[in-house]
Design an enzyme around this catalytic site. Structure first.
Site, PDB file in Angstrom:
ATOM      1  N   PHE A 225       0.745  -1.218   0.130  1.00 27.84           N
ATOM      2  CA  PHE A 225      -0.053  -0.007  -0.328  1.00 27.84           C
ATOM      3  C   PHE A 225       0.843   1.270   0.063  1.00 27.84           C
ATOM      4  O   PHE A 225       0.762   2.201   0.841  1.00 27.84           O
ATOM      5  CB  PHE A 225      -0.949  -0.079   1.053  1.00 27.84           C
ATOM      6  CG  PHE A 225      -1.667  -1.339   1.423  1.00 27.84           C
ATOM      7  CD1 PHE A 225      -3.073  -1.255   0.855  1.00 27.84           C
ATOM      8  CD2 PHE A 225      -1.402  -2.145   2.100  1.00 27.84           C
ATOM      9  CE1 PHE A 225      -3.793  -2.732   1.101  1.00 27.84           C
ATOM     10  CE2 PHE A 225      -2.086  -3.532   2.372  1.00 27.84           C
ATOM     11  CZ  PHE A 225      -3.308  -3.466   1.892  1.00 27.84           C
ATOM     12  N   ALA A 277      -2.626  -6.612  -2.383  1.00 26.01           N
ATOM     13  CA  ALA A 277      -1.622  -6.829  -1.286  1.00 26.01           C
ATOM     14  C   ALA A 277      -1.813  -8.193  -0.634  1.00 26.01           C
ATOM     15  O   ALA A 277      -1.022  -8.822  -0.382  1.00 26.01           O
ATOM     16  CB  ALA A 277      -1.709  -5.606  -0.211  1.00 26.01           C
ATOM     17  N   CYS A 334      -6.017   2.866   9.531  1.00 30.37           N
ATOM     18  CA  CYS A 334      -6.403   4.117   9.937  1.00 30.37           C
ATOM     19  C   CYS A 334      -7.884   4.481   9.777  1.00 30.37           C
ATOM     20  O   CYS A 334      -8.584   5.229   9.556  1.00 30.37           O
ATOM     21  CB  CYS A 334      -5.969   5.093   8.542  1.00 30.37           C
ATOM     22  SG  CYS A 334      -6.535   4.377   6.886  1.00 30.37           S
TER      23      CYS A 334
HETATM   24  N1  SAH Z   1       1.355   4.126   2.957  1.00 26.98           N
HETATM   25  C1  SAH Z   1       1.161   5.160   2.085  1.00 26.98           C
HETATM   26  C2  SAH Z   1      -0.284   5.493   2.111  1.00 26.98           C
HETATM   27  C3  SAH Z   1      -1.105   4.499   1.694  1.00 26.98           C
HETATM   28  S1  SAH Z   1      -2.678   4.929   0.997  1.00 26.98           S
HETATM   29  C4  SAH Z   1       2.137   6.408   2.329  1.00 26.98           C
HETATM   30  O1  SAH Z   1       2.931   6.578   3.431  1.00 26.98           O
HETATM   31  O2  SAH Z   1       1.971   7.607   1.706  1.00 26.98           O
HETATM   32  C5  SAH Z   1      -3.475   3.453   0.626  1.00 26.98           C
HETATM   33  C6  SAH Z   1      -2.989   2.803  -0.728  1.00 26.98           C
HETATM   34  O3  SAH Z   1      -3.259   1.317  -0.790  1.00 26.98           O
HETATM   35  C7  SAH Z   1      -3.367   3.477  -1.939  1.00 26.98           C
HETATM   36  O4  SAH Z   1      -2.296   4.035  -2.543  1.00 26.98           O
HETATM   37  C8  SAH Z   1      -3.996   2.505  -2.678  1.00 26.98           C
HETATM   38  O5  SAH Z   1      -3.989   2.538  -4.305  1.00 26.98           O
HETATM   39  C9  SAH Z   1      -3.575   1.387  -2.292  1.00 26.98           C
HETATM   40  N2  SAH Z   1      -4.399  -0.009  -2.296  1.00 26.98           N
HETATM   41  C10 SAH Z   1      -5.821   0.034  -1.965  1.00 26.98           C
HETATM   42  N3  SAH Z   1      -6.281  -1.336  -2.032  1.00 26.98           N
HETATM   43  C11 SAH Z   1      -5.063  -1.934  -2.154  1.00 26.98           C
HETATM   44  C12 SAH Z   1      -4.983  -3.526  -2.303  1.00 26.98           C
HETATM   45  N4  SAH Z   1      -6.098  -4.309  -2.181  1.00 26.98           N
HETATM   46  N5  SAH Z   1      -3.707  -3.815  -2.519  1.00 26.98           N
HETATM   47  C13 SAH Z   1      -2.655  -3.021  -2.661  1.00 26.98           C
HETATM   48  N6  SAH Z   1      -2.806  -1.772  -2.872  1.00 26.98           N
HETATM   49  C14 SAH Z   1      -3.976  -1.332  -2.350  1.00 26.98           C
END
Ligand code: SAH
Length: 390
Positions: A225, A277, A334
């Protein structure tokens, strides 16, 4: 405020939480209104005896008023300047202003700064104003005017409503898209406040990103993520041997690659993975020393809490099973609807099912520029655990 604004009278006994400075009025607490307010209009709230309790924005919904002022002040240009100055001074005390290594921070954090519905984030000398309520959207120009009297000599003030309204043109209350030098912990970031998620960057993970550095030297790191790659970069900065950044969104991975290159790291140390993920972690080998799990809010509302808890349990179990012995897991939630004990419970269930030995090294939370009003505990949303797994 002028006396012509609508007045909302509460039922007897329903004033108690407002007297404790909790800023929300629920629609069930309302006895009467002297005129029907428009969505986002300023209203006065009085108790059953007609005594003033506060004034704020009206909303059509279950939280029908968010109090912005517990005093009967005149809400004029000076009112906004004073409120913004107070929040700015607080960031000054935090050492976030005139900081040579970090110029990305949150200037206003909603209820935590006494301004429910308002977020203002700073990227170098650009400020992004994000209204989360119709009331703050209606007041956005007044707030942007006040912003120009506080803080820096702003190059741009961008207004970005949290709720997208069709194909809205980008709206700058000041300036236009400009080049900036945004950085956090001496790492450079390309921030696109117009098209990026939130206001362009997940500012709330600043301190936790720094802490990851402490555990990353000489290690192989998986940052799931990853969005714009913040955790990947503090790991690389601290001397990780290799970092994989994973996201399901191609634009997030593109942004991560831009930021990794901006800081001079290359393909020898870093790679991106486009995947879900949860599915990916199930398939990886057990050679990651450090894994970061920072998913988006699994529960946006209380009704989704149970499913969210199962989601946290599942992904954490997969990571705990797969991480190297002696490995470190940074895991976050979060979701405001999932409190820290519930989150810990989900991790405990995951740890039991994995059959591994798990220790808590750190308990993490949101940083100081995302303050929580003591009177509004709902403002606590980010929690994390750093676990050592054997
Ligand atoms: N850790 C990041 C913020 C995470 S925001 C930082 O420090 O900036 C959450 C992210 O999860 C987003 O970019 C979104 O595209 C991604 N996301 C959402 N569902 C997901 C999934 N099932 N598998 C992988 N990524 C995912």
């Amino acid at each position: 405020m002028s006396i012509s604004i609508p007045t909302i009278q509460l039922k007897p006994g329903k004033e108690a939480s407002l007297r404790r400075k909790h800023p929300w009025v629920f629609s069930g607490a309302v006895a009467s209104v002297n005129q029907i307010p428009e969505d986002g209009q300023w209203v006065r709230v009085v108790d059953a005896k007609g005594q003033f309790l506060g004034q704020g924005h009206f909303h059509e919904g279950s939280i029908c008023v968010r109090i912005i002022d517990f005093k009967d002040n005149v809400v004029d240009a000076d009112f906004w300047v004073n409120r913004l100055q107070k929040a700015w001074n607080s960031r000054m005390n935090m050492g976030l202003i005139d900081n040579t290594s970090t110029n990305i921070f949150r200037w206003v954090h909603g209820e935590g700064d006494g301004l429910p519905g308002l977020i203002i984030d700073v990227y170098d000398n650009v400020a992004v104003l994000q209204p989360h309520s119709h009331g703050m959207l209606r007041n956005a120009n007044d707030i942007a005017d006040a912003m120009q009297k506080v803080g820096r000599d702003w190059k741009a003030i961008y207004v970005k409503p949290a709720e997208k309204n069709g194909s809205q043109e980008p709206y700058y209350a000041l300036g236009s898209m400009v080049e900036i030098q945004a950085q956090e912990w001496d790492l450079k970031y390309s921030i696109d406040w117009e098209t990026g998620q939130k206001t362009g960057f997940f500012i709330d993970q600043r301190e936790n990103r720094k802490l990851l550095g402490k555990y990353s030297k000489g290690k192989k790191v998986l940052n799931t993520f990853c969005y714009s790659g913040g955790f990947s970069l503090t790991a690389l900065q601290a001397g990780a041997i290799h970092v994989d950044s994973l996201d399901s969104s191609q634009s997030a991975l593109d942004l991560t690659l831009i930021n990794v290159a901006l800081n001079g790291y290359g393909e020898d140390k870093h790679a991106v993975i486009k995947a879900d993920a949860v599915e990916y972690i199930k398939t990886v080998g057990s050679d990651y020393d450090v894994i970061v799990l920072d998913p988006p809010a699994f529960a946006k509302h209380l009704s989704a809490k149970h499913k969210a808890v199962q989601g946290y349990r599942k992904i954490n179990e997969a990571a705990i099973r797969k991480i190297k012995s002696g490995g470190i897991l940074f895991t976050f939630s979060c979701s405001q609807a999932v409190d820290k004990d519930t989150f810990k419970g989900a991790i405990l269930a995951a740890a039991i099912d994995s059959g591994r030995e798990v220790k808590i090294l750190h308990q993490l939370h949101q940083p100081e520029d995302h303050p929580i009003s003591l009177f509004h505990p709902e403002g606590e949303y980010l929690k994390g655990l750093v676990l050592e797994i054997n």
